[in-house]
Scaffold this motif. Structure first.
Motif, PDB file in Angstrom:
ATOM      1  N   TYR A   1       0.841  -1.185   0.000  1.00 23.45           N
ATOM      2  CA  TYR A   1       0.000   0.000   0.000  1.00 23.45           C
ATOM      3  C   TYR A   1       0.882   1.243   0.000  1.00 23.45           C
ATOM      4  O   TYR A   1       1.981   1.244   0.560  1.00 23.45           O
TER       5      TYR A   1
ATOM      6  N   GLN B   1       0.675   5.164   1.296  1.00 17.85           N
ATOM      7  CA  GLN B   1      -0.110   6.048   2.146  1.00 17.85           C
ATOM      8  C   GLN B   1       0.424   7.468   2.067  1.00 17.85           C
ATOM      9  O   GLN B   1       1.600   7.709   2.354  1.00 17.85           O
TER      10      GLN B   1
ATOM     11  N   LEU C   1      -4.689   5.331   2.376  1.00 17.10           N
ATOM     12  CA  LEU C   1      -4.045   4.049   2.040  1.00 17.10           C
ATOM     13  C   LEU C   1      -4.541   3.585   0.680  1.00 17.10           C
ATOM     14  O   LEU C   1      -5.711   3.254   0.522  1.00 17.10           O
TER      15      LEU C   1
ATOM     16  N   PHE D   1      -4.181   0.821  -2.400  1.00 21.44           N
ATOM     17  CA  PHE D   1      -3.715  -0.530  -2.712  1.00 21.44           C
ATOM     18  C   PHE D   1      -2.832  -0.520  -3.946  1.00 21.44           C
ATOM     19  O   PHE D   1      -3.207   0.032  -4.987  1.00 21.44           O
TER      20      PHE D   1
ATOM     21  N   LEU E   1       4.545   6.999   2.526  1.00 19.58           N
ATOM     22  CA  LEU E   1       4.851   5.850   3.376  1.00 19.58           C
ATOM     23  C   LEU E   1       4.379   4.603   2.634  1.00 19.58           C
ATOM     24  O   LEU E   1       3.210   4.516   2.250  1.00 19.58           O
TER      25      LEU E   1
ATOM     26  N   LEU F   1       3.628   0.754   2.809  1.00 18.23           N
ATOM     27  CA  LEU F   1       3.320  -0.266   3.810  1.00 18.23           C
ATOM     28  C   LEU F   1       3.144  -1.622   3.164  1.00 18.23           C
ATOM     29  O   LEU F   1       2.526  -1.743   2.104  1.00 18.23           O
TER      30      LEU F   1
ATOM     31  N   GLN G   1      -5.001  -8.929   7.724  1.00 16.46           N
ATOM     32  CA  GLN G   1      -3.689  -8.459   7.308  1.00 16.46           C
ATOM     33  C   GLN G   1      -2.973  -7.809   8.484  1.00 16.46           C
ATOM     34  O   GLN G   1      -3.582  -7.076   9.269  1.00 16.46           O
TER      35      GLN G   1
ATOM     36  N   PHE H   1       0.331  -5.392   9.387  1.00 17.50           N
ATOM     37  CA  PHE H   1       1.192  -4.441   8.709  1.00 17.50           C
ATOM     38  C   PHE H   1       2.607  -4.398   9.274  1.00 17.50           C
ATOM     39  O   PHE H   1       2.824  -4.589  10.488  1.00 17.50           O
ATOM     40  N   GLY H   2       3.544  -4.123   8.401  1.00 17.67           N
ATOM     41  CA  GLY H   2       4.899  -3.819   8.817  1.00 17.67           C
ATOM     42  C   GLY H   2       5.004  -2.360   9.213  1.00 17.67           C
ATOM     43  O   GLY H   2       4.024  -1.609   9.099  1.00 17.67           O
ATOM     44  N   PRO H   3       6.192  -1.922   9.651  1.00 21.54           N
ATOM     45  CA  PRO H   3       6.367  -0.539  10.113  1.00 21.54           C
ATOM     46  C   PRO H   3       6.393   0.482   8.984  1.00 21.54           C
ATOM     47  O   PRO H   3       6.243   1.674   9.222  1.00 21.54           O
TER      48      PRO H   3
ATOM     49  N   PHE I   1     -12.842  -4.940   8.578  1.00 19.90           N
ATOM     50  CA  PHE I   1     -11.799  -4.769   9.592  1.00 19.90           C
ATOM     51  C   PHE I   1     -11.775  -3.322  10.080  1.00 19.90           C
ATOM     52  O   PHE I   1     -12.073  -2.396   9.330  1.00 19.90           O
TER      53      PHE I   1
ATOM     54  N   TYR J   1      -8.893  -0.856  11.847  1.00 24.08           N
ATOM     55  CA  TYR J   1      -7.510  -0.664  12.230  1.00 24.08           C
ATOM     56  C   TYR J   1      -7.372   0.680  12.929  1.00 24.08           C
ATOM     57  O   TYR J   1      -8.092   1.642  12.626  1.00 24.08           O
TER      58      TYR J   1
ATOM     59  N   LYS K   1       2.901   5.934  12.773  1.00 20.64           N
ATOM     60  CA  LYS K   1       2.982   4.477  12.933  1.00 20.64           C
ATOM     61  C   LYS K   1       2.171   3.774  11.850  1.00 20.64           C
ATOM     62  O   LYS K   1       1.411   4.394  11.122  1.00 20.64           O
ATOM     63  N   SER K   2       2.343   2.467  11.772  1.00 17.69           N
ATOM     64  CA  SER K   2       1.572   1.703  10.799  1.00 17.69           C
ATOM     65  C   SER K   2       0.250   1.247  11.427  1.00 17.69           C
ATOM     66  O   SER K   2       0.114   1.231  12.653  1.00 17.69           O
ATOM     67  N   PRO K   3      -0.724   0.911  10.608  1.00 13.25           N
ATOM     68  CA  PRO K   3      -2.026   0.479  11.148  1.00 13.25           C
ATOM     69  C   PRO K   3      -1.908  -0.809  11.956  1.00 13.25           C
ATOM     70  O   PRO K   3      -1.152  -1.711  11.599  1.00 13.25           O
TER      71      PRO K   3
ATOM     72  N   THR L   1      -7.840  -5.589  -0.380  1.00  7.75           N
ATOM     73  CA  THR L   1      -8.545  -4.938   0.708  1.00  7.75           C
ATOM     74  C   THR L   1      -8.568  -3.457   0.440  1.00  7.75           C
ATOM     75  O   THR L   1      -7.531  -2.864   0.129  1.00  7.75           O
ATOM     76  N   ILE L   2      -9.735  -2.872   0.547  1.00 12.01           N
ATOM     77  CA  ILE L   2      -9.900  -1.445   0.303  1.00 12.01           C
ATOM     78  C   ILE L   2     -10.072  -0.738   1.643  1.00 12.01           C
ATOM     79  O   ILE L   2     -10.886  -1.162   2.476  1.00 12.01           O
ATOM     80  N   PHE L   3      -9.314   0.327   1.836  1.00  9.55           N
ATOM     81  CA  PHE L   3      -9.364   1.081   3.077  1.00  9.55           C
ATOM     82  C   PHE L   3     -10.114   2.389   2.878  1.00  9.55           C
ATOM     83  O   PHE L   3     -10.005   3.036   1.829  1.00  9.55           O
ATOM     84  N   GLY L   4     -10.847   2.768   3.894  1.00  7.14           N
ATOM     85  CA  GLY L   4     -11.403   4.103   3.927  1.00  7.14           C
ATOM     86  C   GLY L   4     -10.309   5.100   4.266  1.00  7.14           C
ATOM     87  O   GLY L   4      -9.200   4.720   4.640  1.00  7.14           O
TER      88      GLY L   4
END
Lengths: 113, 111
Positions: free
Chosen positions: A35, A37, A43, A45, A88, A90, A102, A104-106, B34, B36, B42-44, B99-102
């Motif tokens: 992803y 961001q 975010l 895809f 960023l 991800l 899922q 996530f990594g940092p 989901f 998050y 930071k990451s989710p 996966t689609i995020f808002g």
């Protein structure tokens, strides 16, 4: 169990260069998603890999590419970097595709100057 | 129409109150949902997932899913200042293998 790792954590490049980012999923996870961001777009895809096969790709130009290795580790490559690629990046891993959660990594913070 | 929509906020609630976060999605074939939490820089991190219509509770968090209305929500009871973060709703359609995020809702919990 170790989490998702991404390298490098920070990267500074100039326009026109290319970059390769790496992601190691949680042990046993075979699906890796990438992803982008940014503050304005949230975010987005990029693509998803499962057992070395790209199963889906987001709406990004061909400059963005990726691959997955037999050990499930994944890399993504961005060629001919543009200022707008600063973001960023991800990586997230899951057991397989579909309904799996899922993790996530940092992330890798890429800055393009 | 965005595939997954959330109110960007910020949503501000006093400490101890209930925070209600909402999300709508457009693909009726979506099967897993989901929530998050993402702290600044930071990451989710996963809070909850829900697959079936109804409520699912985990500690102070309750996820609610209504597939007929294509609506998912997250309730945070007894909100704490440490809950201040951006909350991302994510929807997965296995047929699309993505996966689609808002865009996320920013929550501020005032002490």
């Amino acid at each position: 169990k170790a989490g998702v790792t991404q390298t490098p954590r920070y990267l500074i490049k100039t326009r026109g260069q290319q970059v390769t980012l790496s992601c190691s999923p949680i042990s046993g996870h075979r699906s890796v998603s990438w992803y982008q961001q940014t503050p304005g777009q949230g975010l987005q895809f990029l693509f998803e890999y499962f057992s070395e096969t790209q199963r889906n790709k987001g709406n990004f130009p061909g400059r963005f590419s990726g691959r997955q290795f037999s050990n499930s580790r994944s890399e993504m490559n961005v060629s001919t970097l543009e200022l707008g690629d600063s973001a960023l990046y991800l990586c997230a891993s899951s057991l397989s595709t579909g309904t799996d959660t899922q993790y996530f990594g940092p992330g890798t913070r890429l800055t393009v100057l | 129409q965005k595939e997954v929509e959330q109110n960007s906020g910020p949503l501000s609630v006093p400490e101890g109150a209930i925070a209600s976060l909402n999300c709508t999605y457009s693909d009726r074939g979506s099967q897993s949902f989901f929530w998050y939490r993402q702290y600044s820089g930071k990451s989710p991190e996963l809070i909850m997932f829900i697959y079936s219509n109804g409520d699912k509770e985990d500690g102070r968090f309750t996820a609610q899913l209504n597939k007929a209305s294509q609506y998912v929500s997250l309730l945070i009871r007894d909100s704490q200042p440490s809950d201040s973060a951006t909350y991302l709703c994510a929807v997965n359609n296995p047929g699309g293998f993505k996966t689609i995020f808002g865009a996320g809702t920013r929550l501020f919990v005032k002490a």
